[in-house]
Design a protein around this motif. Structure first.
Motif, short mmCIF file in Angstrom:
data_model
loop_
_atom_site.label_atom_id
_atom_site.label_comp_id
_atom_site.label_asym_id
_atom_site.label_seq_id
_atom_site.Cartn_x
_atom_site.Cartn_y
_atom_site.Cartn_z
N VAL A 190 0.87 -1.18 0.00
CA VAL A 190 0.00 0.00 0.00
C VAL A 190 0.90 1.23 0.00
CG1 VAL A 190 -1.81 1.27 1.20
CG2 VAL A 190 -1.78 -1.24 1.28
N GLN A 191 0.75 2.07 -1.03
CA GLN A 191 1.63 3.24 -1.18
C GLN A 191 0.80 4.48 -1.49
OE1 GLN A 191 4.31 3.30 -4.61
NE2 GLN A 191 5.96 4.03 -3.28
N THR A 192 1.09 5.56 -0.77
CA THR A 192 0.39 6.81 -1.04
C THR A 192 0.66 7.26 -2.47
OG1 THR A 192 0.46 7.50 1.28
CG2 THR A 192 0.17 9.23 -0.37
N ALA A 193 -0.41 7.59 -3.18
CA ALA A 193 -0.28 8.01 -4.58
C ALA A 193 -0.41 9.52 -4.73
CB ALA A 193 -1.34 7.30 -5.45
N THR A 194 -1.43 10.11 -4.11
CA THR A 194 -1.63 11.56 -4.21
C THR A 194 -2.20 12.10 -2.92
OG1 THR A 194 -3.86 11.29 -5.13
CG2 THR A 194 -2.06 11.53 -6.71
N VAL A 195 -1.79 13.32 -2.56
CA VAL A 195 -2.40 14.11 -1.49
C VAL A 195 -2.59 15.51 -2.05
CG1 VAL A 195 -2.19 15.05 0.83
CG2 VAL A 195 -1.32 12.75 0.34
N ASN A 196 -3.83 16.00 -2.02
CA ASN A 196 -4.09 17.29 -2.66
C ASN A 196 -5.11 18.08 -1.85
OD1 ASN A 196 -6.05 18.82 -4.80
ND2 ASN A 196 -3.90 18.96 -5.40
#
Length: 241
Positions: free
Chosen positions: A95-101
């Motif tokens: 599980v890997q963070t892809a986007t934070v906006n």
């Protein structure tokens, strides 16, 4: 005498004689060491494999009057998503963070400057797992705990090199058979291969699906793995005599 016979439209540069004492420039086309007819053949070989890796991107979109409230609400919902993935047996390393906006939302009115009406926060993660049969259940789990943006599953082959080598070998066989056909038609025979260039490969990854928003459903979302096509394209130059 050299001549060129082309199976496909490829640019061929002629060789010009260089006077004695003049400085020769290296030609763009490869040097031919023997007289004969050159034949360029483009061929594609392929094979199939059952995909063994699924990737899903899931996220939470929240809106609030202030940036802090939008981020805080988003963080709480995303924590529930991550906890649900853990309970579903997905390993933390997959599980890997892809986007934070975080972005402002505007209201537009004619003749007036845009006015900020609130903020939208987005957080998404990429989830990779090998048990493709669980893809539908995981999609339903994600939606059930508040994920309102889901993209996937994207099915692929974890180690496509063996399949790609099969496709490459098949492309060579196709190119040789085609060269034999042209040679016979021209009253010649294939002397040898002059060069081989790989012009493209497809490792079997499916195109990324369109992002969609879905509601919780009682039935499980069906996911069919099917087969992935792996292919390799080559340009092979033959010397005919």
């Amino acid at each position: 005498m050299r001549s060129y016979l082309q199976a496909t439209a490829l640019a061929v540069l002629p060789f010009a004689a260089v006077p004695a004492g003049a400085q020769a420039q290296v030609p763009a086309a490869p040097t031919i060491l023997a007289d004969g007819t050159l034949l360029d053949v483009q061929a594609e070989g392929s094979t199939t494999r059952a995909p063994d890796v699924a990737t899903i991107r899931a996220g939470v979109v929240t809106q609030s009057a202030t940036a802090a409230a939008a981020l805080g609400d988003n963080a709480q919902r995303m924590a529930r998503v991550l906890d649900a993935l853990k309970r579903a047996g997905v390993n933390a390393r997959d599980v890997q963070t892809a986007t934070v906006n975080l972005s402002p939302q505007y209201r537009y009115a004619e003749g007036q400057a845009p006015t900020i009406t609130g903020y939208q926060a987005t957080n998404s993660v990429a989830i990779r797992f090998r048990d493709i049969a669980k893809a539908g259940a995981i999609l339903d789990t994600l939606a059930g705990v508040g994920a309102n943006q889901i993209d996937g599953p994207n099915l692929s082959i974890d180690n496509p090199e063996a399949a790609l080598d099969e496709a490459r070998a098949a492309a060579i066989k196709i190119a040789r058979a085609r060269a034999d056909l042209y040679a016979r038609a021209a009253g010649l025979s294939v002397a040898r291969i002059v060069s081989i260039a790989e012009t493209g490969v497809n490792d079997g990854a499916t195109p990324g699906p369109v992002m969609f928003q879905r509601a919780v459903r009682a039935d499980s979302t069906p996911v069919a793995a099917g087969e992935s096509r792996v292919s390799a394209s080559l340009t092979v130059r033959f010397l005919l005599k």
